[in-house]
Motif scaffolding. Structure first.
Motif, PDB file in Angstrom:
ATOM      1  N   ASP A   1       3.250  -8.479 -10.640  1.00 24.47           N
ATOM      2  CA  ASP A   1       4.212  -8.041 -11.646  1.00 24.47           C
ATOM      3  C   ASP A   1       3.776  -6.670 -12.163  1.00 24.47           C
ATOM      4  OD1 ASP A   1       5.873  -7.668 -13.771  1.00 24.47           O
ATOM      5  OD2 ASP A   1       5.736  -9.726 -14.503  1.00 24.47           O
ATOM      6  N   MET A   2       4.455  -5.619 -11.706  1.00 26.41           N
ATOM      7  CA  MET A   2       4.074  -4.257 -12.104  1.00 26.41           C
ATOM      8  C   MET A   2       4.952  -3.720 -13.222  1.00 26.41           C
ATOM      9  SD  MET A   2       3.476  -2.238  -8.539  1.00 26.41           S
ATOM     10  CE  MET A   2       2.353  -2.808  -7.270  1.00 26.41           C
ATOM     11  N   SER A   3       5.649  -4.591 -13.951  1.00 28.25           N
ATOM     12  CA  SER A   3       6.719  -4.113 -14.825  1.00 28.25           C
ATOM     13  C   SER A   3       6.241  -3.114 -15.880  1.00 28.25           C
ATOM     14  CB  SER A   3       7.411  -5.298 -15.505  1.00 28.25           C
ATOM     15  OG  SER A   3       6.480  -6.081 -16.199  1.00 28.25           O
ATOM     16  N   LYS A   4       4.925  -3.100 -16.206  1.00 25.44           N
ATOM     17  CA  LYS A   4       4.488  -2.132 -17.221  1.00 25.44           C
ATOM     18  C   LYS A   4       4.534  -0.703 -16.693  1.00 25.44           C
ATOM     19  CE  LYS A   4       0.440  -0.595 -18.140  1.00 25.44           C
ATOM     20  NZ  LYS A   4      -0.958  -0.266 -18.394  1.00 25.44           N
ATOM     21  N   GLU A   5       4.604  -0.530 -15.370  1.00 26.79           N
ATOM     22  CA  GLU A   5       4.591   0.831 -14.804  1.00 26.79           C
ATOM     23  C   GLU A   5       5.852   1.047 -13.969  1.00 26.79           C
ATOM     24  OE1 GLU A   5       3.675   4.114 -15.107  1.00 26.79           O
ATOM     25  OE2 GLU A   5       1.672   3.263 -15.324  1.00 26.79           O
ATOM     26  N   PRO A   6       6.975   1.378 -14.636  1.00 27.53           N
ATOM     27  CA  PRO A   6       8.247   1.497 -13.911  1.00 27.53           C
ATOM     28  C   PRO A   6       8.179   2.471 -12.736  1.00 27.53           C
ATOM     29  CG  PRO A   6       8.599   1.556 -16.276  1.00 27.53           C
ATOM     30  CD  PRO A   6       7.122   1.595 -16.074  1.00 27.53           C
ATOM     31  N   SER A   7       7.352   3.521 -12.830  1.00 25.60           N
ATOM     32  CA  SER A   7       7.307   4.495 -11.733  1.00 25.60           C
ATOM     33  C   SER A   7       6.729   3.865 -10.471  1.00 25.60           C
ATOM     34  CB  SER A   7       6.479   5.717 -12.139  1.00 25.60           C
ATOM     35  OG  SER A   7       5.116   5.389 -12.232  1.00 25.60           O
ATOM     36  N   CYS A   8       5.925   2.817 -10.614  1.00 28.97           N
ATOM     37  CA  CYS A   8       5.390   2.132  -9.436  1.00 28.97           C
ATOM     38  C   CYS A   8       6.361   1.072  -8.939  1.00 28.97           C
ATOM     39  CB  CYS A   8       4.032   1.503  -9.742  1.00 28.97           C
ATOM     40  SG  CYS A   8       2.707   2.718  -9.773  1.00 28.97           S
ATOM     41  N   VAL A   9       7.020   0.397  -9.884  1.00 28.45           N
ATOM     42  CA  VAL A   9       8.023  -0.593  -9.476  1.00 28.45           C
ATOM     43  C   VAL A   9       9.046   0.076  -8.561  1.00 28.45           C
ATOM     44  CG1 VAL A   9       9.855  -2.104 -10.299  1.00 28.45           C
ATOM     45  CG2 VAL A   9       7.715  -1.948 -11.578  1.00 28.45           C
ATOM     46  N   ALA A  10       9.421   1.304  -8.915  1.00 28.87           N
ATOM     47  CA  ALA A  10      10.457   2.015  -8.182  1.00 28.87           C
ATOM     48  C   ALA A  10      10.044   2.327  -6.744  1.00 28.87           C
ATOM     49  CB  ALA A  10      10.821   3.310  -8.912  1.00 28.87           C
ATOM     50  N   GLN A  11       8.732   2.314  -6.459  1.00 26.56           N
ATOM     51  CA  GLN A  11       8.259   2.672  -5.119  1.00 26.56           C
ATOM     52  C   GLN A  11       8.275   1.495  -4.143  1.00 26.56           C
ATOM     53  OE1 GLN A  11       4.741   5.185  -4.798  1.00 26.56           O
ATOM     54  NE2 GLN A  11       4.861   5.539  -6.999  1.00 26.56           N
ATOM     55  N   HIS A  12       8.569   0.297  -4.647  1.00 25.14           N
ATOM     56  CA  HIS A  12       8.530  -0.868  -3.772  1.00 25.14           C
ATOM     57  C   HIS A  12       9.907  -1.504  -3.689  1.00 25.14           C
ATOM     58  CE1 HIS A  12       4.189  -0.649  -3.623  1.00 25.14           C
ATOM     59  NE2 HIS A  12       4.189  -0.487  -4.934  1.00 25.14           N
ATOM     60  N   ALA A  13      10.449  -1.530  -2.461  1.00 23.74           N
ATOM     61  CA  ALA A  13      11.771  -2.130  -2.279  1.00 23.74           C
ATOM     62  C   ALA A  13      11.674  -3.653  -2.397  1.00 23.74           C
ATOM     63  CB  ALA A  13      12.334  -1.741  -0.915  1.00 23.74           C
ATOM     64  N   THR A  14      10.584  -4.212  -1.869  1.00 27.02           N
ATOM     65  CA  THR A  14      10.390  -5.657  -1.964  1.00 27.02           C
ATOM     66  C   THR A  14       9.173  -5.913  -2.830  1.00 27.02           C
ATOM     67  OG1 THR A  14       9.088  -5.549   0.052  1.00 27.02           O
ATOM     68  CG2 THR A  14      11.398  -6.188   0.274  1.00 27.02           C
ATOM     69  N   PRO A  15       9.121  -7.081  -3.483  1.00 30.39           N
ATOM     70  CA  PRO A  15       7.986  -7.368  -4.366  1.00 30.39           C
ATOM     71  C   PRO A  15       6.663  -7.351  -3.593  1.00 30.39           C
ATOM     72  CG  PRO A  15       9.756  -8.963  -4.679  1.00 30.39           C
ATOM     73  CD  PRO A  15      10.126  -8.151  -3.496  1.00 30.39           C
ATOM     74  N   VAL A  16       5.661  -6.801  -4.232  1.00 27.20           N
ATOM     75  CA  VAL A  16       4.347  -6.696  -3.623  1.00 27.20           C
ATOM     76  C   VAL A  16       3.572  -7.975  -3.929  1.00 27.20           C
ATOM     77  CG1 VAL A  16       2.215  -5.387  -3.635  1.00 27.20           C
ATOM     78  CG2 VAL A  16       4.392  -4.222  -3.925  1.00 27.20           C
ATOM     79  N   THR A  17       2.770  -8.423  -2.962  1.00 33.68           N
ATOM     80  CA  THR A  17       1.951  -9.616  -3.214  1.00 33.68           C
ATOM     81  C   THR A  17       0.477  -9.262  -3.144  1.00 33.68           C
ATOM     82  OG1 THR A  17       2.156 -10.154  -0.885  1.00 33.68           O
ATOM     83  CG2 THR A  17       3.653 -11.286  -2.391  1.00 33.68           C
ATOM     84  N   THR A  18      -0.346 -10.199  -3.579  1.00 37.20           N
ATOM     85  CA  THR A  18      -1.786  -9.976  -3.629  1.00 37.20           C
ATOM     86  C   THR A  18      -2.354  -9.818  -2.219  1.00 37.20           C
ATOM     87  OG1 THR A  18      -2.004 -12.359  -3.758  1.00 37.20           O
ATOM     88  CG2 THR A  18      -2.186 -11.132  -5.807  1.00 37.20           C
ATOM     89  N   GLN A  19      -3.446  -9.053  -2.109  1.00 33.60           N
ATOM     90  CA  GLN A  19      -4.033  -8.764  -0.795  1.00 33.60           C
ATOM     91  C   GLN A  19      -5.435  -9.341  -0.657  1.00 33.60           C
ATOM     92  OE1 GLN A  19      -3.278  -4.470  -1.267  1.00 33.60           O
ATOM     93  NE2 GLN A  19      -2.374  -4.555   0.750  1.00 33.60           N
ATOM     94  N   ASP A  20      -5.833 -10.179  -1.619  1.00 32.49           N
ATOM     95  CA  ASP A  20      -7.219 -10.667  -1.558  1.00 32.49           C
ATOM     96  C   ASP A  20      -7.380 -11.780  -0.528  1.00 32.49           C
ATOM     97  OD1 ASP A  20      -5.609 -12.253  -3.134  1.00 32.49           O
ATOM     98  OD2 ASP A  20      -7.234 -12.899  -4.444  1.00 32.49           O
ATOM     99  N   ALA A  21      -6.275 -12.373  -0.050  1.00 32.86           N
ATOM    100  CA  ALA A  21      -6.380 -13.401   0.988  1.00 32.86           C
ATOM    101  C   ALA A  21      -5.113 -13.336   1.830  1.00 32.86           C
ATOM    102  CB  ALA A  21      -6.543 -14.783   0.354  1.00 32.86           C
ATOM    103  N   VAL A  22      -5.065 -12.345   2.735  1.00 32.89           N
ATOM    104  CA  VAL A  22      -3.877 -12.169   3.571  1.00 32.89           C
ATOM    105  C   VAL A  22      -4.139 -12.875   4.902  1.00 32.89           C
ATOM    106  CG1 VAL A  22      -2.319 -10.532   4.657  1.00 32.89           C
ATOM    107  CG2 VAL A  22      -3.381  -9.987   2.455  1.00 32.89           C
ATOM    108  N   THR A  23      -3.306 -13.866   5.223  1.00 33.06           N
ATOM    109  CA  THR A  23      -3.496 -14.624   6.461  1.00 33.06           C
ATOM    110  C   THR A  23      -2.233 -14.515   7.288  1.00 33.06           C
ATOM    111  OG1 THR A  23      -2.718 -16.598   5.333  1.00 33.06           O
ATOM    112  CG2 THR A  23      -5.092 -16.265   5.423  1.00 33.06           C
ATOM    113  N   GLY A  24      -2.387 -14.791   8.611  1.00 28.19           N
ATOM    114  CA  GLY A  24      -1.245 -14.653   9.497  1.00 28.19           C
ATOM    115  C   GLY A  24      -1.117 -15.854  10.431  1.00 28.19           C
ATOM    116  N   ALA A  25      -0.315 -15.643  11.478  1.00 25.03           N
ATOM    117  CA  ALA A  25      -0.073 -16.725  12.431  1.00 25.03           C
ATOM    118  C   ALA A  25      -1.384 -17.154  13.081  1.00 25.03           C
ATOM    119  CB  ALA A  25       0.930 -16.244  13.488  1.00 25.03           C
ATOM    120  N   GLY A  26      -1.493 -18.429  13.375  1.00 29.05           N
ATOM    121  CA  GLY A  26      -2.706 -18.941  14.011  1.00 29.05           C
ATOM    122  C   GLY A  26      -3.914 -18.853  13.106  1.00 29.05           C
ATOM    123  N   ASN A  27      -3.693 -18.953  11.787  1.00 28.60           N
ATOM    124  CA  ASN A  27      -4.784 -18.927  10.808  1.00 28.60           C
ATOM    125  C   ASN A  27      -5.621 -17.639  10.875  1.00 28.60           C
ATOM    126  OD1 ASN A  27      -3.901 -21.400  10.031  1.00 28.60           O
ATOM    127  ND2 ASN A  27      -5.792 -22.514  10.485  1.00 28.60           N
TER     128      ASN A  27
END
Lengths: 270, 236, 564
Positions: free
Chosen positions: B46-72
């Motif tokens: 939730d970046m709502s405190k910084e509108p200039s950053c919200v404007a840079q993302h077309a889709t909501p950004v998610t956390t990157q501390d545990a990014v997993t993909g297909a096949g674990n």
């Protein structure tokens, strides 16, 4: 020189007061149930203070004009003492200011008490507010109506666990809703609990006429009722470090129906 | 064509560290990093405190501390040589770490001890860069919009969490290593360590939430060996 | 240089204040420029402060550091040292007819300790990562937890606390000296009732300072212990700063606020009461008539001194202390306006029926009355918890305290400088330059600080290094107006500086009593000899207010050591 002084002092006083009176720069419209009384207290103080200000500056200007030497020649008129000496000064100041103090205190204390010395109305919506360097986060109890316990040692911005919840062992915490925008229903009292995570911060919503410090080590209650739907700014007013100027959040006042929809659409924290 | 190839190599080198000279010859260790268990949910930011950053993302950004993909598969795992290549030539090119849309790019930046590091602010707002170093000297400095890059380097090997206090959701890592041989897994969990002279190596995989694992690999010549890692994930 | 002569020490204090005030002013220029044009580089700043302002645009933390240093330097090293320690040291012994202070060596020590405190503070610009940024109020735990809390919380903040602790020692020594000198060293005939108004003001200020600094010093020691010795006086348990759980437990952030403001509010009166005294002494000289109600004036000073210890909580209405106590603190805060209003009316009443002479000194004394009224009136808004809910933490507060303790006290200092310069240096200042200085400054300060009330009413929060949000951006043009006014008004102070230096070197010779004043300093030579009165102690036969009387030689005044 005396006439110049009188003219300058008068001009300063009149220009200053005019800009106050015209509301050239003024408070944004009030959106709270209690704010009207703060505004009228402010207006009443403004009128009295304005009169005292202009009267004092004009008296100074008039006396300097009237009793100042002119054109470098020594004055020869007889020196006079203020009629009655110091006594009228003491009486004027004590009576005028004294009455004003009495009125302001009696009326003002009621305004203050209605916000800060009374408990929130029953049925108020409970919201936790966490202030940290340099953002605010808000927590709603979620479906179970219970707030998870705060564990400082679990607090982590990196994990987005701003409130230090322990979902592994604390089941009440899992459905807590944590957001960065304070969303409140219109015309329904909200009761906030203010938590400071690191240093002093402050909760200031201009339009809602509400301000209260966050103090580390204390949980401070605060309640208000917003009346007008809209988007407003919540800013920090207590110096908290380098990002102080950018420490803000938005307050969204929604109609009760919209608020209900919004709350339903929120994902639980874990 | 040659010029283009060179620039691609330079770009790769910039991101992954080792200088071009290292990949000319030698062995390769490649593999894949996966997890067992339940990883935490990727949560929206939730970046709502910084509108200039919200404007840079077309889709909501998610956390990157545990990014997993297909096949674990696990993204953002740093795989590096933790023993066996002592004395290898040091990288001298500059590692770039960008702040863009109130996110760190890359999320994890790998660099060698003393390797130049440049921190850039591409956002129309002010950030502060706060590497929470324990072994190295910690620092914390604002970078207003349009400010020149901050040039720095680290003295000791360390995994340093980086945060921005102005935007508390911003979170990344400086991974400071002794070795020039390192690789970050991609979205398929794959990594590749190239240009290894013959010898016996300890290969280590590090992930900020799933921990560390090591195994020994011996390289005889210009061969490619496989080393896979399985990390343990927990939901909270 | 290491003189025990109170006159030398007084001048040293004033010189220190002069260095400090120009330092503080340059800091405010930089801040104001940044607020008006936040993205425009300031030429040369990038070279002076490569860490704080790379490329000439200052970082938010550097802005806050400038603000902290501006406030600390101005409050402690200008508004305390100049009107109280500086003028008081030079004049109080002469005005009571003494040869020196009661404890000349302690007096000398108090100056040098003050200088050390100043150097320690300025060192914070050069040592460690950053100068301190917690504001002159240094609220804990931001000021107490150390470097996890961000830049400026390392050596910078520790040096701040050490500097202020040292400063307290100096002021305690100085205050004791003032009190002892006033009580014990008055010459024959100088009864308390015959003491000049300025002497009364310095005496009462010393009493206030003695209690106030005696509280701030231990508070600073506790703060230093929290920072370097791992204690937790001001730091509660369970704090998480930048994801680091802090190893502290059991302290109270509000304790610092209580200790600080128990000092801090009386400190406001330490800054302004000497100005009361200076103006009350200067106005009658140039009005050619006695001060209206001198006994009432002294009673008001005493009342303000007493009340100043009962009002500190008005800084803390919204701090999280018990809201019931807000009402309690509000009442004495409003009541203290009564003696302040009486004093103002006495000044205005003194002008009534006068033969008012216009000199730089009298203009600044008149200007003092005007700006003190402007600053005092806005106190009505902040003294009430209900209106403070909205105005707390906004530029309205900045406007209020700059007018009432900053500008008003500075006008007192200027009036005192133009008035006593001939006595201090034996030379006259240029009146033409002095009047230019007055007009530019008088109009300038209103252009700077009056609009800050409007900003505050509009909800402009203070201590922000930039106004980035949609709400505050429309107010930036008003900020630019203030910035331009501040730059011009600041430049006008260079006229004052030039006048000081030029007059000190080649001003016309000053007579013993150029202003036809009555108090004892005008009975001795300009400048006075080492023992003040050339071996004979004056015998006082008159009060200080003998103007508009039939004096010897057809004069309209009788000096204190003259017989009728």
């Amino acid at each position: 020189m005396g006439r110049l002084f009188a003219v300058v002092v008068t001009a300063i006083a009149l220009v200053s007061v005019t800009l106050f009176a015209l509301h050239t720069w003024w408070l944004p419209p009030d959106i709270s149930t209690h704010g009207g009384r703060i505004d009228s207290q402010l207006n009443e103080t403004m009128i009295v203070a304005g009169i005292l200000f202009v009267a004092a500056q004009l008296a100074l200007g008039v006396f300097v004009w009237r009793f100042g030497e002119r054109g470098g020649t020594r004055a020869t008129w007889p020196v006079r003492i203020f009629p009655g000496g110091a006594t009228p000064m003491v009486v004027i100041a004590t009576v005028l200011v004294g009455i004003e103090i009495l009125v302001l205190t009696l009326v003002g204390s009621k305004v203050w008490a209605s916000v800060y010395q009374s408990p929130p109305p029953p049925g108020a919506l409970q919201i936790d507010v966490l202030a940290e360097q340099f953002a605010f986060y808000f927590r709603y109890a979620g479906a179970d109506g219970k707030f998870g316990v705060i564990h400082p040692e679990k607090m982590s911005d990196a994990d987005q666990n701003f409130f230090g919840l322990d979902p592994a062992t604390d089941t009440t915490a899992r459905d807590d809703i944590v957001v960065a925008t304070l969303v409140v229903p219109a015309n329904q009292p909200v009761a906030l609990r203010l938590h400071a995570k690191d240093v002093n911060h402050s909760f200031y919503v201009r339009e809602a006429r509400i301000q209260q410090d966050f103090v580390p080590g204390m949980v401070i209650p605060l309640h208000f009722t917003a009346t007008t739907p809209g988007r407003y700014e919540l800013v920090c007013t207590q110096l908290c470090g380098l990002g102080h100027y950018n420490m803000r959040a938005y307050v969204e006042v929604k109609s009760p129906a919209e608020f209900g929809q919004w709350l339903k659409a929120q994902q639980p924290a874990f | 064509m040659i010029a283009r190839f060179t620039s691609v190599v330079a770009l790769v080198a910039m991101v992954s560290g080792p200088a071009p000279g290292h990949r000319a010859a030698g062995g390769t260790i490649s593999g894949k990093v996966t997890y067992t268990g339940t990883p935490p949910k990727a949560r929206p930011i939730d970046m709502s405190k910084e509108p200039s950053c919200v404007a840079q993302h077309a889709t909501p950004v998610t956390t990157q501390d545990a990014v997993t993909g297909a096949g674990n598969s696990v993204d953002y795992v740093v795989v590096y040589i933790s023993a066996g290549d002592e004395g290898a030539a040091a990288a001298t090119d500059t590692v770039r770490y960008e702040q863009k849309g109130c996110q760190y790019i890359p999320h994890v930046a790998v660099m060698q001890v003393h390797q130049p590091l440049a921190v850039l602010n591409d956002d129309p707002t002010s950030h502060n860069i706060h590497p929470l170093a324990k072994v190295n000297a910690e620092w914390n400095k604002s970078q207003p919009k349009g400010a020149p890059p901050i040039h720095t380097a680290w003295d000791q090997p360390e995994f340093i969490a980086v945060k921005c206090n102005v935007h508390p959701w911003m979170h990344g890592y400086f991974v400071v290593l002794k070795t020039p041989h390192s690789s970050i897994t991609d979205s398929t969990g794959a990594f590749k360590l190239e240009g290894l002279p013959a010898g016996k190596y300890t290969v280590t995989a590090w992930h900020e939430r799933f921990g560390t694992q090591s195994q020994e690999v011996t390289i005889a010549g210009s061969e490619t060996k496989t080393a896979n890692f399985v990390l343990t994930a927990r939901p909270y | 240089m290491f003189s025990v002569d109170h006159k030398v020490i007084g001048r040293q204090y004033l010189d220190l204040a002069l260095v400090a005030v120009f330092t503080g002013m340059v800091l405010s220029w930089l801040m104001r420029f940044h607020l008006g044009w936040p993205d425009t580089p300031i030429p040369g700043l990038g070279k002076i402060a490569p860490g704080g302002a790379a490329g000439g645009v200052m970082t938010p933390e550097y802005y806050l550091a400038l603000m902290t240093m501006h406030g600390t330097i101005m409050v402690f090293f200008v508004l305390t040292t100049a009107p109280f320690a500086g003028f008081g040291n030079f004049l109080l012994p002469i005005q009571v007819g003494a040869e020196d202070m009661a404890f000349p060596r302690i007096n000398m020590m108090s100056f040098w300790v003050t200088l050390v405190a100043f150097l320690v503070l300025v060192a914070a610009f050069f040592v460690g990562d950053q100068p301190p940024l917690s504001g002159w109020t240094a609220y804990a735990p931001l000021s107490a937890v150390g470097k996890d809390a961000g830049p400026g919380q390392g050596w910078g903040q520790t040096l701040w606390a050490i500097s202020i602790g040292i400063f307290c020692i100096a002021q305690l020594l100085g205050s004791l000296n003032f009190i002892a000198t006033t009580l014990d060293l008055r010459t024959r005939g100088m009864s308390l009732a015959r003491m000049p108004m300025a002497t009364w003001a310095w005496f009462i200020t010393a009493v206030i300072a003695l209690v106030a600094f005696a509280v701030l010093m231990p508070a600073c020691i506790l703060l230093i212990l929290d920072r370097v010795a791992g204690t937790s006086f001001f730091i509660p348990g369970g704090l998480v700063i930048s994801d680091q759980l802090q190893p502290h437990t059991g302290g109270s952030p509000l304790l610092w606020q209580h200790l600080f403001w128990f000092f801090g509010h009386p400190e406001v009166y330490v800054a302004i009461l000497p100005g009361f005294g200076i103006v009350s002494q200067i106005l009658p000289v140039f009005a050619r008539k006695p001060l209206l109600g001198p006994k009432v004036f002294i009673a008001c000073l005493a009342a303000i001194a007493f009340l100043s210890y009962t009002v500190w909580g008005h800084h803390m209405f919204l701090s999280g202390m018990n809201p019931f106590s807000a009402t309690l603190f509000s009442v004495p805060t409003l009541v203290i306006t009564i003696p302040a209003a009486i004093v103002t009316l006495l000044w205005i009443g003194t002008i009534y029926g006068a033969r008012l002479r216009f000199t730089s000194a009298s203009l600044f004394a008149l200007g003092f009355v005007s700006v003190f009224v402007s600053g005092g009136i806005s106190g009505f808004f902040l003294a009430q918890p209900s209106t403070d809910i909205y105005l707390h933490g906004t530029y309205f507060v900045v406007a209020h305290f700059h007018f009432v303790m900053g500008v008003a006290a500075m006008f007192g200092i200027f009036a005192g400088t133009y008035f006593w310069f001939p006595k201090m240096f034996g030379r006259m200042m240029s009146e033409t330059l002095g009047k230019w200085h007055f007009w530019l400054t008088f109009i300038g300060v209103y252009c700077i600080f009056m609009p800050m009330h409007y900003l505050g009413l509009a909800g402009n929060v203070r201590r922000y290094s930039a106004f980035t949000d949609d709400y505050l951006q429309p107010l930036i043009p008003l900020h630019r107006f203030i910035t331009i006014a501040a730059l011009v008004t600041g430049a006008a102070q260079l006229i004052f500086l030039y006048n000081l230096i030029r007059s000190r070197l080649r001003g016309p010779q000053a007579p013993d009593n150029p202003w036809e004043a009555t108090t004892l300093e005008w009975s001795t030579s300009s400048p006075p000899p080492h023992d003040n009165f050339g071996g004979r102690r004056p015998v006082v036969t008159q009060g200080p207010n003998e103007y508009a009387v039939a004096g010897p030689g057809g004069r309209d005044y009788i000096m204190q050591a003259e017989s009728r």
